[in-house]
Design an enzyme around this catalytic site. Structure first.
Site, mmCIF file in Angstrom:
data_model
loop_
_atom_site.group_PDB
_atom_site.id
_atom_site.type_symbol
_atom_site.label_atom_id
_atom_site.label_comp_id
_atom_site.label_asym_id
_atom_site.label_seq_id
_atom_site.Cartn_x
_atom_site.Cartn_y
_atom_site.Cartn_z
ATOM 1 N N THR A 118 0.818 -1.218 0.000
ATOM 2 C CA THR A 118 0.000 0.000 0.000
ATOM 3 C C THR A 118 0.848 1.263 0.000
ATOM 4 O O THR A 118 1.962 1.265 0.547
ATOM 5 C CB THR A 118 -0.883 0.009 1.269
ATOM 6 O OG1 THR A 118 -1.485 1.297 1.410
ATOM 7 C CG2 THR A 118 -0.086 -0.245 2.533
ATOM 8 N N TYR A 142 -1.917 0.182 10.252
ATOM 9 C CA TYR A 142 -2.138 -0.558 9.001
ATOM 10 C C TYR A 142 -0.891 -0.488 8.120
ATOM 11 O O TYR A 142 -0.363 -1.521 7.677
ATOM 12 C CB TYR A 142 -3.358 0.016 8.255
ATOM 13 C CG TYR A 142 -3.475 -0.493 6.844
ATOM 14 C CD1 TYR A 142 -3.684 -1.842 6.582
ATOM 15 C CD2 TYR A 142 -3.356 0.374 5.756
ATOM 16 C CE1 TYR A 142 -3.764 -2.312 5.271
ATOM 17 C CE2 TYR A 142 -3.437 -0.084 4.451
ATOM 18 C CZ TYR A 142 -3.638 -1.429 4.223
ATOM 19 O OH TYR A 142 -3.716 -1.896 2.935
#
Ligand code: UDP
Length: 322
Positions: A118, A142
């Site tokens: 990501t 995250y």
């Protein structure tokens, strides 16, 4: 030649599109998913093995049965806000779970993995466009979990690729699969919820950023273009390509207001807005350089923001319309 590929998280948004692209290229995807956030009905291009990446015995049995040549690893929790509230849950699922998977791969002699990473690994970038050599400085749990597994891969001796997605959007053009998160937190599906009458308005999280229209710029990338990059990354690994990360985005920044305006044009609905506080941890601009993916994978995203929203709208109506 063995064409079986284990796809963890293949019942999810990006994973299901990747399965369609794999099957279209002659691979045999086998989905491994615990269905905690995925949907069994999105698994249409191969077997579904229900299981958790933390379950070594189940992984062992599935590797034994299907004997994959490689793994595409999508399975993860991916809500930034939730990760801030429940960092331990994210550490367990995303980090321990991935390590369990890597262990199972080692036991079964599977040496190739394409890892779903990501843009969140960069945190607030020093500069834009973002290139892969910029430091990994995630600003939420995250992003930390994804960066941790990238670091594990770099030390692993495996043949690996980490694909750092920017803002995945859109849906399969045949409307066979698409985005379905509960709860939904992403801008485009929330905007389409307003168009569909499932929500009264869309909040704009901050309109006083130092950007052309005051709202944040993001690099939205069609999920079918993302899926195509996975197939290319896999082929490259099977061909002996070097390990490393690639950014996946268009290199074009689109503002929150531009998304809403495009959605108005696509759907024909007014889509009322309200201005809200800035969302914590939102960098003003996140736009990538995709030169490395273009050079090494021969990858060129072809679907502009209008197509992304039009495809998402068709899916959204089919999935959530009454
Ligand atoms: N955003 C917004 N309203 C919403 C949801 C998102 O203004 O209801 C903004 C958010 O602040 C960011 C952009 O839309 O600037 C994209 O957010 P999203 O959550 O879709 O993806 P992210 O960039 O956080 O991965």
């Amino acid at each position: 030649m063995n064409k079986t590929v284990l796809v963890t998280g293949g019942a999810g948004y990006v994973g299901s599109h990747a399965c369609k692209a794999l099957a279209a290229s002659g691979y045999v995807p086998v989905v491994y998913d615990n269905l905690s956030t995925g949907h069994a009905d999105l698994v249409q291009w191969g077997d579904l093995e229900v299981g958790d990446i933390l379950d070594s015995d189940r992984l062992d049995a599935v590797f034994e049965q299907h004997n994959p040549v490689a793994v595409l690893h999508f399975a993860a929790l991916s809500i930034v806000g939730e990760s801030v509230v429940k960092p331990d849950l994210y550490q367990r699922n995303n980090v321990q779970g991935s390590r369990c998977l890597l262990q199972a791969m080692a036991w079964h002699g599977v040496a190739r993995i394409v890892f779903s990473s990501t843009a969140a690994v960069y945190g607030v970038p020093m500069d834009v466009p973002i290139t892969e050599d910029m430091p990994k400085q995630p600003i939420n749990p995250y992003g930390e979990t994804k960066a941790a597994i990238e670091d594990d891969l770099a030390r692993s001796g495996l043949s690996w690729t980490a694909l750092r997605y920017f803002n995945a959007s859109g849906a399969d053009e045949d409307c066979q699969t698409g985005e379905h998160h509960t709860p939904e937190t992403h801008l485009i599906p929330l905007v389409l919820d307003v168009a569909l009458g499932r929500r009264e308005n869309i909040s704009i999280f901050g309109d006083d950023y130092e950007t052309p229209d005051g709202t944040c710029l993001r690099d939205y990338i069609h999920v079918t273009d993302l899926a195509d990059a996975h197939v290319r990354a896999l082929a490259r690994l099977l061909d002996g390509g070097k390990p490393g990360p690639f950014n996946l985005g268009t290199g074009i920044g689109t503002s929150v207001r531009e998304i809403i305006d495009t959605a108005r044009a696509v759907t024909g609905h007014a889509i009322p807005t309200v201005t809200a506080e800035r969302r914590a941890g939102d960098p003003p601009v996140l736009v990538c350089s995709n030169e490395a993916a273009s050079r090494e994978l021969g990858w060129r995203p072809s679907r502009a923001i209008e197509t992304q929203i039009a495809d998402a709208w068709r899916w959204h109506q089919a999935r959530f319309g009454s």
